[in-house]
Design a protein around this motif. Sequence first.
Motif, PDB file in Angstrom:
ATOM      1  N   GLN A   1       0.845  -1.003   0.123  1.00 39.61           N
ATOM      2  CA  GLN A   1      -0.197  -0.047  -0.161  1.00 39.61           C
ATOM      3  C   GLN A   1       0.454   1.803  -0.312  1.00 39.61           C
ATOM      4  O   GLN A   1       0.396   2.102  -0.154  1.00 39.61           O
ATOM      5  CB  GLN A   1      -0.696   0.281   1.204  1.00 39.61           C
ATOM      6  CG  GLN A   1      -1.669  -1.016   1.078  1.00 39.61           C
ATOM      7  CD  GLN A   1      -2.868  -1.172   2.144  1.00 39.61           C
ATOM      8  OE1 GLN A   1      -2.369  -0.730   3.656  1.00 39.61           O
ATOM      9  NE2 GLN A   1      -4.096  -1.114   1.890  1.00 39.61           N
TER      10      GLN A   1
ATOM     11  N   HIS B   1     -12.190  -9.541  -2.570  1.00 35.97           N
ATOM     12  CA  HIS B   1     -13.300  -9.805  -1.388  1.00 35.97           C
ATOM     13  C   HIS B   1     -14.015 -11.030  -1.366  1.00 35.97           C
ATOM     14  O   HIS B   1     -14.660 -10.679  -2.319  1.00 35.97           O
ATOM     15  CB  HIS B   1     -13.765  -8.267  -1.273  1.00 35.97           C
ATOM     16  CG  HIS B   1     -12.588  -7.446  -1.378  1.00 35.97           C
ATOM     17  ND1 HIS B   1     -11.500  -6.824  -0.524  1.00 35.97           N
ATOM     18  CD2 HIS B   1     -12.101  -7.114  -2.731  1.00 35.97           C
ATOM     19  CE1 HIS B   1     -11.041  -6.003  -0.409  1.00 35.97           C
ATOM     20  NE2 HIS B   1     -11.429  -5.372  -1.958  1.00 35.97           N
TER      21      HIS B   1
ATOM     22  N   LEU C   1     -17.826  -4.404   4.396  1.00 37.66           N
ATOM     23  CA  LEU C   1     -17.391  -4.026   2.779  1.00 37.66           C
ATOM     24  C   LEU C   1     -18.357  -2.397   3.813  1.00 37.66           C
ATOM     25  O   LEU C   1     -17.520  -1.131   3.330  1.00 37.66           O
ATOM     26  CB  LEU C   1     -18.447  -4.134   1.911  1.00 37.66           C
ATOM     27  CG  LEU C   1     -17.905  -5.258   1.082  1.00 37.66           C
ATOM     28  CD1 LEU C   1     -18.862  -5.533   0.035  1.00 37.66           C
ATOM     29  CD2 LEU C   1     -16.323  -4.926   0.362  1.00 37.66           C
TER      30      LEU C   1
ATOM     31  N   TYR D   1     -12.061  -1.082   7.318  1.00 37.26           N
ATOM     32  CA  TYR D   1     -12.138  -2.007   5.678  1.00 37.26           C
ATOM     33  C   TYR D   1     -11.877  -1.026   4.776  1.00 37.26           C
ATOM     34  O   TYR D   1     -11.659  -1.128   3.741  1.00 37.26           O
ATOM     35  CB  TYR D   1     -13.733  -3.048   5.682  1.00 37.26           C
ATOM     36  CG  TYR D   1     -12.861  -3.773   5.025  1.00 37.26           C
ATOM     37  CD1 TYR D   1     -12.220  -4.955   5.306  1.00 37.26           C
ATOM     38  CD2 TYR D   1     -13.085  -4.091   3.393  1.00 37.26           C
ATOM     39  CE1 TYR D   1     -11.087  -5.721   4.663  1.00 37.26           C
ATOM     40  CE2 TYR D   1     -12.835  -4.777   2.418  1.00 37.26           C
ATOM     41  CZ  TYR D   1     -12.613  -6.100   2.759  1.00 37.26           C
ATOM     42  OH  TYR D   1     -12.594  -6.868   2.257  1.00 37.26           O
ATOM     43  N   GLN D   2     -13.049   0.196   4.709  1.00 38.76           N
ATOM     44  CA  GLN D   2     -12.570   0.775   4.220  1.00 38.76           C
ATOM     45  C   GLN D   2     -10.987   1.269   3.829  1.00 38.76           C
ATOM     46  O   GLN D   2     -10.898   1.997   2.630  1.00 38.76           O
ATOM     47  CB  GLN D   2     -13.887   1.663   3.055  1.00 38.76           C
ATOM     48  CG  GLN D   2     -15.604   1.112   3.416  1.00 38.76           C
ATOM     49  CD  GLN D   2     -16.228   1.831   3.177  1.00 38.76           C
ATOM     50  OE1 GLN D   2     -16.153   2.871   2.709  1.00 38.76           O
ATOM     51  NE2 GLN D   2     -17.722   1.398   2.331  1.00 38.76           N
TER      52      GLN D   2
ATOM     53  N   TRP E   1      -8.592   0.751   4.117  1.00 42.24           N
ATOM     54  CA  TRP E   1      -8.245  -0.097   3.942  1.00 42.24           C
ATOM     55  C   TRP E   1      -7.803  -0.608   2.226  1.00 42.24           C
ATOM     56  O   TRP E   1      -6.875  -0.447   2.028  1.00 42.24           O
ATOM     57  CB  TRP E   1      -7.696  -1.370   4.795  1.00 42.24           C
ATOM     58  CG  TRP E   1      -6.780  -2.359   4.191  1.00 42.24           C
ATOM     59  CD1 TRP E   1      -5.535  -3.126   5.215  1.00 42.24           C
ATOM     60  CD2 TRP E   1      -7.430  -3.903   3.060  1.00 42.24           C
ATOM     61  NE1 TRP E   1      -4.970  -3.865   4.136  1.00 42.24           N
ATOM     62  CE2 TRP E   1      -6.177  -4.741   3.196  1.00 42.24           C
ATOM     63  CE3 TRP E   1      -8.643  -4.498   2.329  1.00 42.24           C
ATOM     64  CZ2 TRP E   1      -6.107  -5.711   2.667  1.00 42.24           C
ATOM     65  CZ3 TRP E   1      -8.811  -5.394   2.230  1.00 42.24           C
ATOM     66  CH2 TRP E   1      -6.439  -5.769   1.825  1.00 42.24           C
ATOM     67  N   LEU E   2      -9.005  -0.063   2.016  1.00 46.30           N
ATOM     68  CA  LEU E   2      -9.110  -0.137   0.776  1.00 46.30           C
ATOM     69  C   LEU E   2      -8.681   1.227   0.135  1.00 46.30           C
ATOM     70  O   LEU E   2      -7.848   0.328  -1.018  1.00 46.30           O
ATOM     71  CB  LEU E   2     -10.716  -0.154  -0.020  1.00 46.30           C
ATOM     72  CG  LEU E   2     -11.257  -1.239  -0.250  1.00 46.30           C
ATOM     73  CD1 LEU E   2     -12.653  -1.842  -0.242  1.00 46.30           C
ATOM     74  CD2 LEU E   2     -10.903  -2.701  -0.105  1.00 46.30           C
ATOM     75  N   GLN E   3      -8.707   1.807   0.169  1.00 46.14           N
ATOM     76  CA  GLN E   3      -8.574   3.115  -0.418  1.00 46.14           C
ATOM     77  C   GLN E   3      -6.639   3.419  -0.604  1.00 46.14           C
ATOM     78  O   GLN E   3      -6.356   3.654  -1.118  1.00 46.14           O
ATOM     79  CB  GLN E   3      -8.428   4.725   1.015  1.00 46.14           C
ATOM     80  CG  GLN E   3     -10.937   4.663   0.081  1.00 46.14           C
ATOM     81  CD  GLN E   3     -11.268   5.338   1.398  1.00 46.14           C
ATOM     82  OE1 GLN E   3     -10.022   6.246   2.080  1.00 46.14           O
ATOM     83  NE2 GLN E   3     -12.101   6.068   0.763  1.00 46.14           N
TER      84      GLN E   3
ATOM     85  N   HIS F   1     -10.694  -4.425  -7.471  1.00 48.04           N
ATOM     86  CA  HIS F   1     -11.431  -4.955  -6.504  1.00 48.04           C
ATOM     87  C   HIS F   1     -12.621  -5.481  -6.837  1.00 48.04           C
ATOM     88  O   HIS F   1     -13.882  -5.129  -7.156  1.00 48.04           O
ATOM     89  CB  HIS F   1     -12.373  -3.940  -5.792  1.00 48.04           C
ATOM     90  CG  HIS F   1     -10.909  -3.567  -5.151  1.00 48.04           C
ATOM     91  ND1 HIS F   1     -10.192  -3.675  -3.747  1.00 48.04           N
ATOM     92  CD2 HIS F   1     -10.229  -1.106  -5.307  1.00 48.04           C
ATOM     93  CE1 HIS F   1      -9.403  -2.941  -3.665  1.00 48.04           C
ATOM     94  NE2 HIS F   1      -9.164  -1.466  -4.231  1.00 48.04           N
TER      95      HIS F   1
ATOM     96  N   CYS G   1     -19.308   1.856  -1.434  1.00 48.63           N
ATOM     97  CA  CYS G   1     -17.832   1.994  -1.283  1.00 48.63           C
ATOM     98  C   CYS G   1     -17.128   2.634  -1.265  1.00 48.63           C
ATOM     99  O   CYS G   1     -17.726   4.005  -2.521  1.00 48.63           O
ATOM    100  CB  CYS G   1     -16.914   0.265  -1.873  1.00 48.63           C
ATOM    101  SG  CYS G   1     -17.981  -1.425  -0.628  1.00 48.63           S
TER     102      CYS G   1
ATOM    103  N   ILE H   1     -15.848  -0.913  -6.625  1.00 50.02           N
ATOM    104  CA  ILE H   1     -15.710  -2.541  -6.805  1.00 50.02           C
ATOM    105  C   ILE H   1     -16.467  -3.274  -7.997  1.00 50.02           C
ATOM    106  O   ILE H   1     -18.014  -2.036  -8.858  1.00 50.02           O
ATOM    107  CB  ILE H   1     -16.623  -2.453  -5.574  1.00 50.02           C
ATOM    108  CG1 ILE H   1     -17.965  -2.255  -5.694  1.00 50.02           C
ATOM    109  CG2 ILE H   1     -15.494  -2.113  -4.169  1.00 50.02           C
ATOM    110  CD1 ILE H   1     -18.701  -2.955  -4.104  1.00 50.02           C
TER     111      ILE H   1
END
Length: 827
Positions: A328, A341, A348, A353-354, A356-358, A366, A411, A415
């Motif tokens: 990351q 995922h 979600l 978690y959001q 972490w996705l960013q 995704h 999200c 995704i």
Amino acid sequence: MADTGGAASSAARPARRPRDVPRHVWARERRRSAGTGLAAPNTVYVQVVAAGSRDAGAAVYVFSEFNRYLFNCGEGTQRAMQEHKLKISHLDSIFLSRVAWANVGGLPGMILTLKAMGLQRCVFLGPPKLQNYLKAIRQFPGPLKRMDLAVQLHTEPEYKDETMTVHQIPLAGKPQAAESILPQSPGASTQGGNSPRGDAGPGSPRAAQPSLEEGKAKESPKKTGAEWKCLSRHPDLVMAFLCKIHPRKGKFLATKAQEMGLPVGTPAIFPIITALKNGESITFEGRELFPEELCAPGDPGPVFIVLECPHEGFVDAVCDNETFRRYQEGHPEHQVALIVHMTPEAVLRDSRYQQWLQRFGPGTQHLVLNENSSAVHNPRSYKIQTQLNLIHPEIFPLLSTYRGKEEEAVCSVPIVRGECLLKYHFRPQQEWQRDAVTVCDRDAFVSEALDLPGFQSRVKECKESLAAVPGNVGAYPEIVFLGTGSAIPMKIRNVSSTLVNTSSTHSLLLDCGEGTFGQLCRHYGEQIDQVLCNIAAVFVSHMHTDHHSGLLHILMERRRAFAALGQTFSPLFLIAPEQIMPWLNEYHSHCEEILRDIEMIPSQSLVKGCENIRPKAKGFVSSLLESYELDEFQTCEVQHCKNAFACAVVHKSGWKVVYSGDTMPCMALVRMGKNATLLIHEATLEDGMEKEAIEKTHSTTSQAIQTGMKMGAEFIMLNHFSQRYAKIPLFSEDFSEKVGIAFDHMRVRFSDFQTIPKLIPPLKALFADDIVEMEERKERRELRLLKETALILEKLSAGENKEAPCQKRKQVKNHEELPNKKLKSVN
């Protein structure tokens, strides 16, 4: 000289592939021996096999021209792969994110298929508990005991082959709060009501993960001894997989090289190409040439992650993982192309978690697989059912789709929702590809059937003839055929399972092969939870995998259904050979708790005249008879494998349903089934294959019908057809007004007995091409048998002719010797 040349040429000739070695395995070994073992592939993609829906679970397939991989293998995975022509025989490795039944339920059938295809060894990667699971399934009879099942744990070096390097990342979760157990990630076990503790995730033996228990001790110091024992046996552990595809060297630009005067097309060019592709500059005719001049840019090797986060208890483990953090930080060599995922909507939506996705940045795609998917995974099944529905809408009801009840998360990053057969290509270029995505076009299915020669007229004639048939006498009992094929699940027919609805609140399952829960989902849709609560008993006829490997999924989804409906949980009665218990004990002890979901009644104890019944089982039998309003539930041993049973269910109102399980013609079954209202009998093979039926201890069509006639059955339904009869079996001359053919999702009541034989003409019109093909195949087989018989007779005849002169000479010699013998005896 000639001899030397001959020897040299034979030495240069490549070795021939042994018959028992699959072609792709042989090709791989030859590549490795040639020194190209880790050459980077040109084509790599991820493809969704199961998009996370409740009926199918979540699974992805990874393809390269060198290797094939499967991530998770729930029930129905093999069936979907067979239908969509994803080659099972080419699988190199299977990766399991955790040992929950929804992830591993399809493995027994998959391993048996790989074994049948000639694969002697398969590599599995996953959490430590995977070893326990593979040990447990060796309790099944047959080839599973003999196959080499290798497990590579996360504590071992990374997995590496010709396509990619895979790192296993263990994620330790916190126990899930009881109030937030529904819904979970695809296939997560749940608990509710008075059910036993559901294992929210797999774990490892105490020795393998000491740090997990220390962490839990700090978080919850007031655990009782029993709770600690449970946690040490079932610490939550999920395995994520970080996959790095091998870098590919840039392509040599031959046209440009020719323009620059290099010896393209001659042997001298090969060392030049090798040096340039390895990033080295060269000097040619006094001029220095650089790789970037004559080679296209190389591909550093895309990275993708397959991640299951079953519930919010795992979010911290995911977000705080150091390995993920390295990917990351924005370094080009650590750019992640795709994350798969396997996560529920609740995860979600979680802000942690959001974020972490960013952190992966806009270059990462995704893909989300969870129960909110409404993908159709078995379109052929929907197609056949839609066409059968045109013949009789009540007997062949349209299939349904279960839709997840969670609100979709919004999200912060784009995704992509999973669909069956959706692809993401890593090479030759990174892109989504939707051309293979399954589509269920009901109008197209109907049009195709209506265009078949004679179909519409046969349907019209059938409906006119049914006008004279009396209407429904009673709604119950109702028989729903969920699986009517044998051995392995296929696109049209699933393996053995039949639901008998004795009333609006009570149902009985006769056998429970892989995918039974998925079939129930597709048949009942939104009513699935109530149907599961209605199932109070399961009869397992014998221990072959295609008859019982769907049982655990039923147990777990049934437990979930009681919780979802707020009903008090009650275990179901399991009537099965007592030989099923070592498998259930092993799974309960080392994988997930299941034994409190069942009350065991050994099939042996229900054989007429048996006095060896334990008091506890006797109590269960009384409760079983009372709950279903039965006069009798009887079993008898049949002629198949050891400990194979048939059963007879006699209701207080007078009806009697007999189920054969798998068997050859059997007098014990005839006696038990005397005067049955309905006989459900296996008809694995067509007439003319009696020899094969004896070898495989099954029945032919006519043998099954004759069994019904001998017992005086009012009606006979044939099922358990060999998968060679994918759509419809060949009709026997013994067919009469008392015989019907079972199809998956067919719904039969006693009042339909007069109707079912009248459906045969439109069925023959619908499957005309298949019937012609099967008849031609039968003719070829009969011709081959005639030729073989003629050859045998010819050899016997030739042998007799040779023996005749010898016999004559022997007789003459014996005749000459006879006086001498007499003389000797006199002397």
